[in-house]
Design a protein around this motif. Structure first.
Motif, PDB file in Angstrom:
ATOM      1  N   PHE A  23      -3.329  -6.357 -10.602  1.00  0.00           N
ATOM      2  CA  PHE A  23      -2.862  -7.641 -10.088  1.00  0.00           C
ATOM      3  C   PHE A  23      -1.411  -7.875 -10.498  1.00  0.00           C
ATOM      4  N   ILE A  24      -1.110  -7.681 -11.782  1.00  0.00           N
ATOM      5  CA  ILE A  24       0.245  -7.880 -12.297  1.00  0.00           C
ATOM      6  C   ILE A  24       1.206  -6.852 -11.706  1.00  0.00           C
ATOM      7  N   LYS A  25       0.735  -5.613 -11.541  1.00  0.00           N
ATOM      8  CA  LYS A  25       1.593  -4.577 -10.957  1.00  0.00           C
ATOM      9  C   LYS A  25       2.036  -4.972  -9.550  1.00  0.00           C
ATOM     10  N   ALA A  26       1.081  -5.424  -8.730  1.00  0.00           N
ATOM     11  CA  ALA A  26       1.428  -5.859  -7.377  1.00  0.00           C
ATOM     12  C   ALA A  26       2.364  -7.055  -7.402  1.00  0.00           C
ATOM     13  N   MET A  27       2.161  -7.950  -8.353  1.00  0.00           N
ATOM     14  CA  MET A  27       2.997  -9.145  -8.459  1.00  0.00           C
ATOM     15  C   MET A  27       4.436  -8.782  -8.812  1.00  0.00           C
ATOM     16  N   ARG A  28       4.615  -7.804  -9.675  1.00  0.00           N
ATOM     17  CA  ARG A  28       5.966  -7.436 -10.103  1.00  0.00           C
ATOM     18  C   ARG A  28       6.709  -6.630  -9.050  1.00  0.00           C
ATOM     19  N   VAL A  29       5.979  -5.894  -8.212  1.00  0.00           N
ATOM     20  CA  VAL A  29       6.636  -5.109  -7.169  1.00  0.00           C
ATOM     21  C   VAL A  29       7.357  -6.027  -6.188  1.00  0.00           C
ATOM     22  N   ASP A  30       6.730  -7.123  -5.817  1.00  0.00           N
ATOM     23  CA  ASP A  30       7.372  -8.089  -4.918  1.00  0.00           C
ATOM     24  C   ASP A  30       6.863  -9.487  -5.260  1.00  0.00           C
ATOM     25  N   GLY A  56      -1.009  -7.788  -1.780  1.00  0.00           N
ATOM     26  CA  GLY A  56      -1.301  -7.482  -3.169  1.00  0.00           C
ATOM     27  C   GLY A  56      -2.746  -7.648  -3.547  1.00  0.00           C
ATOM     28  N   TYR A  57      -3.603  -8.047  -2.588  1.00  0.00           N
ATOM     29  CA  TYR A  57      -5.001  -8.253  -2.928  1.00  0.00           C
ATOM     30  C   TYR A  57      -5.960  -7.605  -1.935  1.00  0.00           C
ATOM     31  N   VAL A  58      -6.006  -8.084  -0.682  1.00  0.00           N
ATOM     32  CA  VAL A  58      -7.034  -7.625   0.235  1.00  0.00           C
ATOM     33  C   VAL A  58      -6.579  -7.788   1.678  1.00  0.00           C
ATOM     34  N   ILE A  59      -7.144  -6.959   2.556  1.00  0.00           N
ATOM     35  CA  ILE A  59      -7.019  -7.121   4.004  1.00  0.00           C
ATOM     36  C   ILE A  59      -8.431  -7.301   4.552  1.00  0.00           C
ATOM     37  N   GLN A  60      -8.632  -8.355   5.319  1.00  0.00           N
ATOM     38  CA  GLN A  60      -9.931  -8.625   5.928  1.00  0.00           C
ATOM     39  C   GLN A  60      -9.822  -8.372   7.433  1.00  0.00           C
ATOM     40  N   VAL A  61     -10.723  -7.556   7.954  1.00  0.00           N
ATOM     41  CA  VAL A  61     -10.741  -7.243   9.383  1.00  0.00           C
ATOM     42  C   VAL A  61     -12.001  -7.854   9.977  1.00  0.00           C
ATOM     43  N   PHE A  62     -11.807  -8.883  10.792  1.00  0.00           N
ATOM     44  CA  PHE A  62     -12.937  -9.581  11.411  1.00  0.00           C
ATOM     45  C   PHE A  62     -13.262  -8.935  12.759  1.00  0.00           C
ATOM     46  N   PRO A  63     -14.542  -8.816  13.095  1.00  0.00           N
ATOM     47  CA  PRO A  63     -14.940  -8.143  14.345  1.00  0.00           C
ATOM     48  C   PRO A  63     -14.819  -9.011  15.584  1.00  0.00           C
ATOM     49  N   ASN A  64     -14.045 -10.072  15.524  1.00  0.00           N
ATOM     50  CA  ASN A  64     -13.814 -10.936  16.681  1.00  0.00           C
ATOM     51  C   ASN A  64     -12.494 -11.683  16.470  1.00  0.00           C
ATOM     52  N   ILE A  65     -12.121 -12.451  17.470  1.00  0.00           N
ATOM     53  CA  ILE A  65     -10.876 -13.221  17.385  1.00  0.00           C
ATOM     54  C   ILE A  65     -11.173 -14.549  16.693  1.00  0.00           C
ATOM     55  N   ILE A  66     -10.481 -14.799  15.589  1.00  0.00           N
ATOM     56  CA  ILE A  66     -10.636 -16.053  14.843  1.00  0.00           C
ATOM     57  C   ILE A  66      -9.268 -16.715  14.764  1.00  0.00           C
ATOM     58  N   LEU A  67      -9.211 -17.958  15.148  1.00  0.00           N
ATOM     59  CA  LEU A  67      -7.933 -18.670  15.214  1.00  0.00           C
ATOM     60  C   LEU A  67      -7.441 -19.053  13.821  1.00  0.00           C
ATOM     61  N   PRO A  68      -6.116 -19.180  13.667  1.00  0.00           N
ATOM     62  CA  PRO A  68      -5.538 -19.462  12.346  1.00  0.00           C
ATOM     63  C   PRO A  68      -6.066 -20.730  11.687  1.00  0.00           C
ATOM     64  N   ARG A  69      -6.400 -21.737  12.472  1.00  0.00           N
ATOM     65  CA  ARG A  69      -6.863 -22.988  11.866  1.00  0.00           C
ATOM     66  C   ARG A  69      -8.097 -22.764  11.007  1.00  0.00           C
ATOM     67  N   ASP A 105      -3.248   0.754  -4.635  1.00  0.00           N
ATOM     68  CA  ASP A 105      -1.998   1.051  -5.327  1.00  0.00           C
ATOM     69  C   ASP A 105      -0.848   0.442  -4.527  1.00  0.00           C
ATOM     70  N   VAL A 106       0.274   0.223  -5.209  1.00  0.00           N
ATOM     71  CA  VAL A 106       1.431  -0.377  -4.553  1.00  0.00           C
ATOM     72  C   VAL A 106       2.689   0.107  -5.254  1.00  0.00           C
ATOM     73  N   GLY A 107       3.763   0.272  -4.488  1.00  0.00           N
ATOM     74  CA  GLY A 107       5.040   0.692  -5.043  1.00  0.00           C
ATOM     75  C   GLY A 107       6.172   0.307  -4.112  1.00  0.00           C
ATOM     76  N   ARG A 108       7.373   0.685  -4.494  1.00  0.00           N
ATOM     77  CA  ARG A 108       8.554   0.359  -3.693  1.00  0.00           C
ATOM     78  C   ARG A 108       9.068   1.601  -2.998  1.00  0.00           C
ATOM     79  N   GLU A 109       9.564   1.408  -1.783  1.00  0.00           N
ATOM     80  CA  GLU A 109      10.228   2.464  -1.037  1.00  0.00           C
ATOM     81  C   GLU A 109      11.484   1.878  -0.423  1.00  0.00           C
ATOM     82  N   ALA A 110      12.631   2.256  -0.991  1.00  0.00           N
ATOM     83  CA  ALA A 110      13.919   1.719  -0.546  1.00  0.00           C
ATOM     84  C   ALA A 110      13.893   0.192  -0.659  1.00  0.00           C
TER      85      ALA A 110
END
Length: 527
Positions: free
Chosen positions: A351-358, A382-395, A438-443
């Protein structure tokens, strides 16, 4: 007999008008000459200079001179304590604040201008110091751990803030039947910090030893405020019950409280007398808030401070951070590990590593859509990507999924002072989760790798959701390329934008960054 000729009336009227005009012109010339001689005289110049000197000295104003109000003392009710009548002299306060403003104009706020006052317990310090070690920077930061008694030093403690023993509080009254007198000790940390008289201090930041800070964002947020004024910054609790019991306008200390130098200066002179008026209060936060309220200083809310009065699975909160810089979390021992397969401490290290990268974009969200496959991607950097099997509106996605309970054990939606939504009960509607690996910097960008989490519902999804196949069934990893945000993003924040790019069958790539000015964002740009 002499004859007299009578002058016509209209002739007399013209002569009178001409005479009046001549008199007016002469009077105007005389008055103009007198005014010019007065303006350019030496006496007037000296008077004007005296007035400017008087105007520049604030102590000369009656409302800045406490003695000028002596005649009002009989008309006003007596104040509850003497210390409020004897604050530091106005001229001293003005001089100090003026110097602060001059230094601030020359030098931007940095970590060296902040002093941290961290409340701890000697019984818990051996374990809790590992949390402080995660975010503390010994060569860049100043502060102390305040304990009720001394503890023996151990190897590696040189990288931590030095330990201070709080002053004796046995002389104060404490009558709350359910609390602990340590609240008195902790509430006085800001005054004890001030009395150390450390040089070049603009802010005092208070927290607990189980608080995690994002110090880069903390500096950016505090830079919005004027440190020469009395300022009180923080955020209430997530729990409605806690806010109702204590106050909806109180900064909860575990999430972090920022107090400007002038406010700390005044508190140091009045706080002990103030505390005697509130023996029935529960803890430290409410005592500090009570004394600041007596001064008439309101809470400046910053949603990035998180008291985290929750228990259990923190996934819902971590994946729905407000559109604001992440500043802190608290009670990290009371929640499950953030990332699957890791211990609590290992999760915090990632968690801290991802926070310090950006630091700026950490935990910020982005929403994008794949309309061809009818998929919704909700990214929490820095935490998670959730992929929903349908279209869900931002609200709907803006609402926090309730995966946790409140500190008091309650879990109904009315217990929380923010928008929540229930988790999907149908396995066919639940999202596929990709957690940070994992997370790191590239350029000039960051590269994060998110791996697919294996859940108990995978087999059920194949059986009960047929003939619709699970989303991205061949994708095991998602790469996220993050582009840096501008330094002023936190002043007018906006949810980030993302673009989808599938380069390989097993790997999906998302590009996330600040939205262009003409970008509509999320679903509109994806159509």
């Amino acid at each position: 007999m002499k004859m007299t000729t009578k002058m016509p009336s209209h002739t007399r009227s013209r002569q009178c008008s001409m005479g009046t005009a001549v008199v007016a012109v002469v009077a105007l010339l005389i008055s103009t000459t007198s005014w010019l001689s007065l303006v350019f005289s030496g006496t007037t110049t000296r008077c004007w200079n005296h007035f400017k000197d008087w105007e520049a000295a604030p102590h000369s104003f009656p409302w800045n001179n406490p003695h000028s109000f002596h005649h009002l003392s009989t008309a006003l009710p007596p104040l509850p304590s003497q210390p409020l009548l004897n604050p530091p002299s106005p001229s001293h306060r003005y001089s100090h604040r003026h110097n602060l403003l001059r230094r601030q104009g020359k030098e931007e706020l940095s970590l060296k201008h902040i002093v941290f006052g961290i409340a701890g317990s000697s019984q818990l310090w051996k374990r809790r110091k590992e949390y402080v070690r995660l975010w503390w920077r010994p060569n860049e930061m100043r502060g102390h751990i305040w304990l009720e008694e001394a503890v023996p030093p151990e190897d590696g403690d040189d990288d931590l803030p030095s330990i201070m023993v709080s002053e004796d509080i046995s002389g104060f009254r404490y009558t709350n039947p359910t609390g602990h007198p340590s609240g008195l000790r902790i509430s006085r940390i800001v005054a004890e910090c001030f009395r150390l008289h450390l040089p070049d201090v603009r802010w005092f930041v208070l927290a607990d030893d189980d608080t995690i800070f994002n110090v880069e964002n903390l500096v950016a947020v505090l830079s919005k405020y004027d440190p020469s004024e009395m300022v009180y910054i923080g955020n209430p609790s997530e729990s409605h019950s806690a806010n109702t019991y204590f106050s909806h306008s109180m900064a909860f200390g575990g999430g972090g409280v920022a107090i400007s130098h002038p406010l700390a200066e005044v508190l140091s002179s009045i706080q002990d007398e103030c505390l005697e008026r509130y023996p029935k209060l529960y803890g430290s936060d409410d005592r500090l808030h009570a004394c600041i309220t007596e001064l008439g200083i309101p809470l400046s809310r910053e949603p990035g401070f998180h008291q985290w009065d929750i228990r259990g699975n923190a996934h819902g909160l971590l994946s729905s951070h407000p559109i604001a810089p992440f500043l802190s979390i608290h009670h990290v021992e009371a929640v499950d590990p953030f990332y699957p397969g890791l211990s609590s401490l290992e999760s915090l290290k990632l968690f801290i590593k991802a926070m310090r990268v950006d630091p700026t974009s950490f935990l910020q969200r982005s929403i994008c859509y794949d309309h061809g496959r009818r998929l919704t991607f909700l990214v929490s950097l820095g935490y998670v990507i959730q992929v929903f099997p349908n279209i869900i509106l931002p609200r709907e996605l803006e609402r926090t999924e309730q995966t946790f309970s409140a500190w008091n054990g309650l879990s109904h939606r009315n217990e929380f002072d923010f928008d929540t939504r229930d988790s999907h009960k149908s396995v066919c509607k639940k999202p596929i989760l990709f957690f940070l690996k994992d997370v790191g910097r590239e350029a000039n960008s960051t590269l994060g790798s998110y791996s697919r989490a294996r859940g108990k519902g995978d087999l059920k999804r194949k059986v009960f959701c047929f003939p619709r196949l699970p989303p991205l069934r061949d994708v095991q990893r998602i790469q996220v390329v993050g582009y840096p945000l501008t330094k002023k993003w936190h002043l007018v924040p906006r949810r980030l934008c993302c673009k989808l790019n599938q380069t390989k069958e097993e790997i999906l790539t998302l590009k996330v960054g600040q939205c262009a000015k003409r970008s509509f964002g999320s679903i509109v740009d994806s159509m």
